[in-house]
Design an enzyme around this catalytic site. Structure first.
Site, short mmCIF file in Angstrom:
data_model
loop_
_atom_site.label_atom_id
_atom_site.label_comp_id
_atom_site.label_asym_id
_atom_site.label_seq_id
_atom_site.Cartn_x
_atom_site.Cartn_y
_atom_site.Cartn_z
CG ASP A 1 -0.21 -0.09 2.52
OD1 ASP A 1 0.97 -0.46 2.49
OD2 ASP A 1 -0.80 0.22 3.56
CE LYS A 2 2.57 2.67 5.42
NZ LYS A 2 2.26 3.51 6.57
CB THR A 3 7.62 3.41 -0.55
OG1 THR A 3 7.45 4.64 0.19
CG2 THR A 3 7.23 3.62 -2.00
CD GLU B 1 2.04 12.80 11.84
OE1 GLU B 1 1.98 12.28 12.97
OE2 GLU B 1 1.14 13.51 11.37
#
Length: 473
Positions: free
Chosen positions: A367-369, A456
């Site tokens: 879904d994401k790196t 973050e």
């Protein structure tokens, strides 16, 4: 019965009744009516091991073919050679397979034993208690890095804000940390009050890991609703520095993970299925060949069908029984190499039945790196339209931040009317300093940051490097 939380409700029937939990004082007969917290991932037991495995082996044509050939040697008219020459190879194949399965199951039981005997500090018993002996209503103190042994409600966190982060990768496969919040009603209570003056109402066990409704009361005079944000599900891991105190609400088969776990079955790899299909083709070919040989000799003999069967037995070596032995041994060696590969440390092979399927992976969906990397990111540049700053110019940014007054830092009173570049840079750093969900923690007197989204954390690290450190939410 009906539980209310955040303007939502769930109706409960007589078969699924809410449970009332009094931490530390829940009666013994109430505790014992709930499942044991002992976990077991074993596939077999001494009674079912042999029958189950024999059924799984002989439901495949490959093994069934050799069984029929071996049994045929008990018939004098079909006997070609010694009975042992057919029985022994098949028995050896089954022995190797069963030994491998038994070893895998022993390893599972060993891991279960380690998990069940893991010790936890139980406040209401003032001692360390094995995970398998935890009961509903026990107050458990968990340190950073500890595995949550049962489904709990978070009552207190060592953070003043009551926040705590957990890792849920063993539950939902997600590697980012999840934020959990201790109930404000219990965050600042003393341990004696937690043990004697609170009451928890929890909804019935269910499979949904993102749903929970409950209520917590203190001295029967005040109460707070409970939601998924106040829970610690079994087999998640405490990621925050310090400690947490939770109350066990579900144990054993009532936990979310257990309810989402299917019954273990004997796994079959694609390679075995392919070999089984090829064996059928070879058997059909041998049968055609046998019929052809009898046909060439003529069907004058009244026992021509016996001749066909004898030819089938003679040609049975075309399908090598040793193939199964080689395959099983190769899988065991491959599994051992995976588990002892220095490039992938701490890898655990939980079954040596299908390791070769790893070589068949064609697509890896992500879904994401961040799922494929270690999320070791840094904030390298800030840009204000007309000017940008990199790490080489951090001293300039630090100089601008040093002019920030205490009042401006506390109130974040950012003005958009001032146009000098120093003020614009300073206001942007202040914005970066609080516009995130990063939580600061002190670890070995060093300020570190934690967040549900690991992306973050570089923001907090950057603002700290230029002189504006977040020390408390």
């Amino acid at each position: 019965w009906r539980l209310h939380s955040n303007n939502s409700s769930v109706a409960l029937n007589e078969d699924h009744i809410e449970r009332q939990i009094h931490p530390g004082t829940t009666p013994v007969y109430d505790k014992n009516k709930y499942p044991s917290n002992e976990v077991s991932n074993a596939k077999y037991n001494p009674v079912t091991f042999v029958p189950t495995l024999l059924y799984e082996q002989f439901k495949f044509f490959f093994n069934l073919y050799f069984l029929v050939v071996a049994l045929s040697q008990a018939i004098p008219a079909l006997r070609i050679g010694y009975l042992s020459s057919y029985i022994v190879p098949l028995a050896f194949v089954l022995t190797v397979t069963m030994s491998k399965e038994a070893l895998d199951d022993i390893q599972r039981r060993k891991r279960d034993k380690e998990s069940n005997n893991e010790l936890y500090e139980v406040l209401n018993q003032s001692r360390l208690v094995p995970s398998k002996d935890l009961k509903v209503g026990d107050l458990v103190k968990l340190q950073k890095g500890a595995r949550v042994p049962a489904d709990m409600v978070l009552l207190q966190s060592s953070e003043n804000s009551g926040e705590s982060f957990i890792k849920t990768d063993q539950l939902d496969g997600e590697t980012d940390w999840k934020l959990r919040i201790a109930c404000p009603l219990t965050q600042n209570l003393k341990v004696d009050d937690l043990l004697n003056k609170i009451n928890i109402t929890a909804s019935p066990p269910e499979k949904a890991i993102h749903n929970f409704l409950g209520k917590i009361s203190y001295k029967e005079s005040s109460s707070n609703p409970l939601s998924i944000d106040n829970t610690l599900w079994a087999n998640t891991v405490i990621a925050s520095t310090g400690f947490c105190i939770g109350c066990v609400i579900y144990t054993g088969t009532d936990t979310r993970q257990a309810m989402n776990t299917t019954t273990a079955t004997v796994k079959t790899g694609l390679l075995e299925l392919e070999i089984n299909s090829i064996s059928k083709i070879l058997c059909a070919s041998v049968f055609v060949l046998s019929v052809a040989l009898v046909a060439f000799a003529g069907f004058h003999n009244s026992d021509w069908y016996v001749d066909i069967m004898r030819y089938l037995i003679l040609f049975s070596t075309i399908i090598p029984v040793s193939l199964r032995v080689n395959l099983d041994l190769a899988k065991s060696v491959y599994a051992h190499q995976i588990q002892h590969d220095d490039t992938i440390p701490e890898t655990i092979v939980r079954t040596s039945t299908i390791p070769e399927d790893l070589g068949r992976i064609e697509y890896l969906l992500s879904d994401k790196t961040g799922t494929l990397t270690q999320n070791d990111m840094q904030l390298k540049k800030i840009h204000l339209g007309t000017v940008s700053y990199t790490h080489e110019t951090d001293d300039i940014v630090t100089g601008y931040v040093s002019t920030l007054s205490g009042k401006a830092a506390n109130t974040a009173n950012i003005s958009t009317s001032r146009r000098d570049i120093g003020t614009r840079v300073r206001d942007m750093i202040v914005t970066l300093g609080f516009w995130h969900n990063v939580t600061p923690t002190l670890e070995d007197d060093d300020l570190t940051y934690q967040a549900g989204a690991q992306e973050e954390i570089p923001i907090g690290n950057y603002t700290e490097s230029v002189g504006l450190a977040l020390f408390k939410r």
